[in-house]
Motif scaffolding. Structure first.
Motif, PDB file in Angstrom:
ATOM      1  N   LEU A   1       0.631  -1.145   0.213  1.00  0.00           N
ATOM      2  CA  LEU A   1       0.141   0.127  -0.113  1.00  0.00           C
ATOM      3  C   LEU A   1       0.875   1.368  -0.068  1.00  0.00           C
ATOM      4  O   LEU A   1       1.760   1.337   0.903  1.00  0.00           O
ATOM      5  CB  LEU A   1      -0.983  -0.022   1.226  1.00  0.00           C
ATOM      6  CG  LEU A   1      -1.880   1.260   1.511  1.00  0.00           C
ATOM      7  CD1 LEU A   1      -2.655   1.603   0.486  1.00  0.00           C
ATOM      8  CD2 LEU A   1      -2.432   1.104   3.003  1.00  0.00           C
ATOM      9  N   VAL A   2       0.658   2.185  -1.101  1.00  0.00           N
ATOM     10  CA  VAL A   2       1.574   3.237  -1.135  1.00  0.00           C
ATOM     11  C   VAL A   2       0.687   4.485  -1.185  1.00  0.00           C
ATOM     12  O   VAL A   2      -0.467   4.224  -1.823  1.00  0.00           O
ATOM     13  CB  VAL A   2       2.570   3.193  -2.229  1.00  0.00           C
ATOM     14  CG1 VAL A   2       3.615   2.232  -1.853  1.00  0.00           C
ATOM     15  CG2 VAL A   2       2.102   2.752  -3.682  1.00  0.00           C
ATOM     16  N   GLN A   3       1.139   5.769  -1.436  1.00  0.00           N
ATOM     17  CA  GLN A   3       0.616   6.800  -1.776  1.00  0.00           C
ATOM     18  C   GLN A   3       0.793   7.131  -3.278  1.00  0.00           C
ATOM     19  O   GLN A   3       1.895   6.862  -3.652  1.00  0.00           O
ATOM     20  CB  GLN A   3       0.939   8.034  -0.792  1.00  0.00           C
ATOM     21  CG  GLN A   3       0.703   7.822   0.828  1.00  0.00           C
ATOM     22  CD  GLN A   3       0.747   8.975   1.430  1.00  0.00           C
ATOM     23  OE1 GLN A   3       1.654   9.756   1.138  1.00  0.00           O
ATOM     24  NE2 GLN A   3       0.152   9.330   2.677  1.00  0.00           N
TER      25      GLN A   3
ATOM     26  N   ASN B   1       7.479   3.624 -10.686  1.00  0.00           N
ATOM     27  CA  ASN B   1       7.647   5.028 -10.310  1.00  0.00           C
ATOM     28  C   ASN B   1       6.266   5.933 -10.662  1.00  0.00           C
ATOM     29  O   ASN B   1       5.501   5.631 -11.217  1.00  0.00           O
ATOM     30  CB  ASN B   1       8.694   5.663 -10.922  1.00  0.00           C
ATOM     31  CG  ASN B   1       9.982   5.035 -10.622  1.00  0.00           C
ATOM     32  OD1 ASN B   1      10.159   4.240  -9.524  1.00  0.00           O
ATOM     33  ND2 ASN B   1      10.882   4.807 -11.666  1.00  0.00           N
ATOM     34  N   SER B   2       5.955   7.075  -9.718  1.00  0.00           N
ATOM     35  CA  SER B   2       5.134   7.833  -9.749  1.00  0.00           C
ATOM     36  C   SER B   2       3.709   7.183  -9.898  1.00  0.00           C
ATOM     37  O   SER B   2       2.616   7.243 -10.886  1.00  0.00           O
ATOM     38  CB  SER B   2       5.183   8.682 -11.093  1.00  0.00           C
ATOM     39  OG  SER B   2       6.484   9.427 -11.059  1.00  0.00           O
ATOM     40  N   LEU B   3       3.491   6.339  -8.949  1.00  0.00           N
ATOM     41  CA  LEU B   3       2.325   5.550  -8.921  1.00  0.00           C
ATOM     42  C   LEU B   3       0.959   6.212  -8.815  1.00  0.00           C
ATOM     43  O   LEU B   3       1.004   7.156  -8.344  1.00  0.00           O
ATOM     44  CB  LEU B   3       2.396   4.240  -7.916  1.00  0.00           C
ATOM     45  CG  LEU B   3       3.440   3.370  -7.979  1.00  0.00           C
ATOM     46  CD1 LEU B   3       3.671   2.531  -6.934  1.00  0.00           C
ATOM     47  CD2 LEU B   3       2.840   2.390  -9.068  1.00  0.00           C
ATOM     48  N   LYS B   4       0.014   5.825  -9.609  1.00  0.00           N
ATOM     49  CA  LYS B   4      -1.319   6.481  -9.530  1.00  0.00           C
ATOM     50  C   LYS B   4      -2.470   5.496  -9.089  1.00  0.00           C
ATOM     51  O   LYS B   4      -2.217   4.257  -9.132  1.00  0.00           O
ATOM     52  CB  LYS B   4      -1.649   6.843 -10.988  1.00  0.00           C
ATOM     53  CG  LYS B   4      -0.719   7.626 -11.743  1.00  0.00           C
ATOM     54  CD  LYS B   4      -1.026   8.030 -13.042  1.00  0.00           C
ATOM     55  CE  LYS B   4      -0.177   8.965 -13.748  1.00  0.00           C
ATOM     56  NZ  LYS B   4      -0.301   9.158 -15.270  1.00  0.00           N
ATOM     57  N   PRO B   5      -3.600   6.125  -8.385  1.00  0.00           N
ATOM     58  CA  PRO B   5      -4.521   5.215  -7.909  1.00  0.00           C
ATOM     59  C   PRO B   5      -5.038   4.126  -9.073  1.00  0.00           C
ATOM     60  O   PRO B   5      -5.330   3.154  -8.603  1.00  0.00           O
ATOM     61  CB  PRO B   5      -5.736   6.327  -7.578  1.00  0.00           C
ATOM     62  CG  PRO B   5      -4.986   7.394  -7.194  1.00  0.00           C
ATOM     63  CD  PRO B   5      -3.795   7.596  -8.085  1.00  0.00           C
TER      64      PRO B   5
ATOM     65  N   GLY C   1       2.431 -16.745 -11.925  1.00  0.00           N
ATOM     66  CA  GLY C   1       2.692 -16.658 -10.307  1.00  0.00           C
ATOM     67  C   GLY C   1       1.197 -16.515  -9.783  1.00  0.00           C
ATOM     68  O   GLY C   1       0.115 -16.225 -10.509  1.00  0.00           O
ATOM     69  N   GLN C   2       1.141 -16.357  -8.514  1.00  0.00           N
ATOM     70  CA  GLN C   2      -0.039 -16.023  -7.789  1.00  0.00           C
ATOM     71  C   GLN C   2      -0.441 -14.564  -7.583  1.00  0.00           C
ATOM     72  O   GLN C   2      -1.539 -14.323  -7.359  1.00  0.00           O
ATOM     73  CB  GLN C   2       0.050 -16.938  -6.385  1.00  0.00           C
ATOM     74  CG  GLN C   2      -0.004 -18.417  -6.349  1.00  0.00           C
ATOM     75  CD  GLN C   2      -0.920 -18.748  -6.775  1.00  0.00           C
ATOM     76  OE1 GLN C   2      -2.214 -18.560  -6.626  1.00  0.00           O
ATOM     77  NE2 GLN C   2      -0.831 -19.644  -8.109  1.00  0.00           N
ATOM     78  N   GLY C   3       0.499 -13.756  -8.008  1.00  0.00           N
ATOM     79  CA  GLY C   3       0.119 -12.246  -7.928  1.00  0.00           C
ATOM     80  C   GLY C   3       0.540 -11.838  -6.565  1.00  0.00           C
ATOM     81  O   GLY C   3       0.825 -12.267  -5.609  1.00  0.00           O
ATOM     82  N   THR C   4       0.718 -10.360  -6.718  1.00  0.00           N
ATOM     83  CA  THR C   4       1.038  -9.530  -5.545  1.00  0.00           C
ATOM     84  C   THR C   4       0.301  -8.322  -5.734  1.00  0.00           C
ATOM     85  O   THR C   4       0.241  -7.388  -6.789  1.00  0.00           O
ATOM     86  CB  THR C   4       2.553  -9.231  -5.393  1.00  0.00           C
ATOM     87  OG1 THR C   4       2.955  -8.417  -4.225  1.00  0.00           O
ATOM     88  CG2 THR C   4       3.115  -8.364  -6.618  1.00  0.00           C
ATOM     89  N   GLN C   5      -0.263  -7.903  -4.529  1.00  0.00           N
ATOM     90  CA  GLN C   5      -1.330  -6.855  -4.577  1.00  0.00           C
ATOM     91  C   GLN C   5      -0.645  -5.239  -4.638  1.00  0.00           C
ATOM     92  O   GLN C   5       0.137  -5.202  -3.509  1.00  0.00           O
ATOM     93  CB  GLN C   5      -2.139  -6.955  -3.430  1.00  0.00           C
ATOM     94  CG  GLN C   5      -3.417  -5.806  -3.484  1.00  0.00           C
ATOM     95  CD  GLN C   5      -4.246  -5.830  -4.540  1.00  0.00           C
ATOM     96  OE1 GLN C   5      -4.628  -6.780  -4.872  1.00  0.00           O
ATOM     97  NE2 GLN C   5      -4.666  -4.653  -4.938  1.00  0.00           N
ATOM     98  N   VAL C   6      -1.040  -4.447  -5.301  1.00  0.00           N
ATOM     99  CA  VAL C   6      -0.517  -3.198  -5.261  1.00  0.00           C
ATOM    100  C   VAL C   6      -1.574  -2.303  -5.187  1.00  0.00           C
ATOM    101  O   VAL C   6      -2.475  -2.187  -5.819  1.00  0.00           O
ATOM    102  CB  VAL C   6       0.191  -2.871  -6.585  1.00  0.00           C
ATOM    103  CG1 VAL C   6       0.752  -1.192  -6.595  1.00  0.00           C
ATOM    104  CG2 VAL C   6       1.445  -3.593  -6.744  1.00  0.00           C
ATOM    105  N   THR C   7      -1.576  -1.309  -4.207  1.00  0.00           N
ATOM    106  CA  THR C   7      -2.721  -0.488  -3.836  1.00  0.00           C
ATOM    107  C   THR C   7      -2.262   0.896  -3.713  1.00  0.00           C
ATOM    108  O   THR C   7      -1.273   1.090  -3.003  1.00  0.00           O
ATOM    109  CB  THR C   7      -3.588  -0.928  -2.381  1.00  0.00           C
ATOM    110  OG1 THR C   7      -3.915  -2.240  -2.763  1.00  0.00           O
ATOM    111  CG2 THR C   7      -4.568   0.034  -2.365  1.00  0.00           C
ATOM    112  N   VAL C   8      -2.851   1.801  -4.407  1.00  0.00           N
ATOM    113  CA  VAL C   8      -2.188   3.237  -4.505  1.00  0.00           C
ATOM    114  C   VAL C   8      -3.451   3.953  -4.119  1.00  0.00           C
ATOM    115  O   VAL C   8      -4.411   4.085  -4.718  1.00  0.00           O
ATOM    116  CB  VAL C   8      -1.818   3.621  -5.848  1.00  0.00           C
ATOM    117  CG1 VAL C   8      -1.043   5.242  -5.749  1.00  0.00           C
ATOM    118  CG2 VAL C   8      -0.643   2.545  -6.343  1.00  0.00           C
ATOM    119  N   SER C   9      -3.047   4.699  -2.952  1.00  0.00           N
ATOM    120  CA  SER C   9      -4.326   5.339  -2.130  1.00  0.00           C
ATOM    121  C   SER C   9      -3.736   6.505  -1.332  1.00  0.00           C
ATOM    122  O   SER C   9      -2.704   6.177  -0.583  1.00  0.00           O
ATOM    123  CB  SER C   9      -5.140   4.384  -1.614  1.00  0.00           C
ATOM    124  OG  SER C   9      -6.194   5.068  -0.941  1.00  0.00           O
ATOM    125  N   SER C  10      -4.355   7.675  -1.188  1.00  0.00           N
ATOM    126  CA  SER C  10      -3.956   8.679  -0.363  1.00  0.00           C
ATOM    127  C   SER C  10      -4.950   8.569   0.943  1.00  0.00           C
ATOM    128  O   SER C  10      -4.661   9.324   1.932  1.00  0.00           O
ATOM    129  CB  SER C  10      -3.964  10.001  -0.808  1.00  0.00           C
ATOM    130  OG  SER C  10      -5.453  10.157  -1.306  1.00  0.00           O
TER     131      SER C  10
END
Length: 126
Positions: free
Chosen positions: A11-13, A84-88, A117-126
């Motif tokens: 989880l990143v911003q 880089n510069s991840l967006k929602p 593969g099984q996957g890895t979750q990426v969540t971009v949220s403020s």
């Protein structure tokens, strides 16, 4: 069959960076073209980035443009996706997939990717 294991999600911003890794267990993918896909809830899986064996040719989804970089280290049996510069709108489950030798030359047909593969979750949220 080679088992693919992804890691590095989280989880990143907005504006932050993440680096995803995909390691091959029980074998190698040195002679395979490799790819990263993603799937958001309620949406179809989409091809985000691809890299040919040897790393000489790459593909990127238009919407990720120069923000993402795919790379591979065959000695470490690992494929990476630097984001880089991840967006929602980048929020999704990210999958590593193994194509075949020549997947790049055939224009990256999704049907070439048969090992996932099984996957890895990426969540971009403020």
């Amino acid at each position: 069959q080679v088992h693919l294991v992804e890691s590095g999600g989280g989880l990143v911003q907005p504006g932050d960076s993440l680096k995803l890794s995909c390691v091959a267990i029980g074998g190698t993918f040195s002679y395979s073209d490799m790819g990263w896909f993603r799937q958001a809830p309620g949406k179809e899986r989409e091809f985000v980035a691809g890299i040919s064996w040897g790393g000489g040719n790459t593909y990127y989804l238009d919407s990720v443009g120069s923000r993402f970089t795919i790379s591979r280290n065959d000695a470490q049996k690992t494929v990476y996706l630097q984001m880089n510069s991840l967006k929602p709108e980048d929020t999704a489950l990210y999958f590593c997939a193994e194509g075949r030798l020549g997947t790049y030359a055939r224009g990256w047909p999704h049907s070439d990717f048969t090992n996932w593969g099984q996957g890895t979750q990426v969540t971009v949220s403020s």
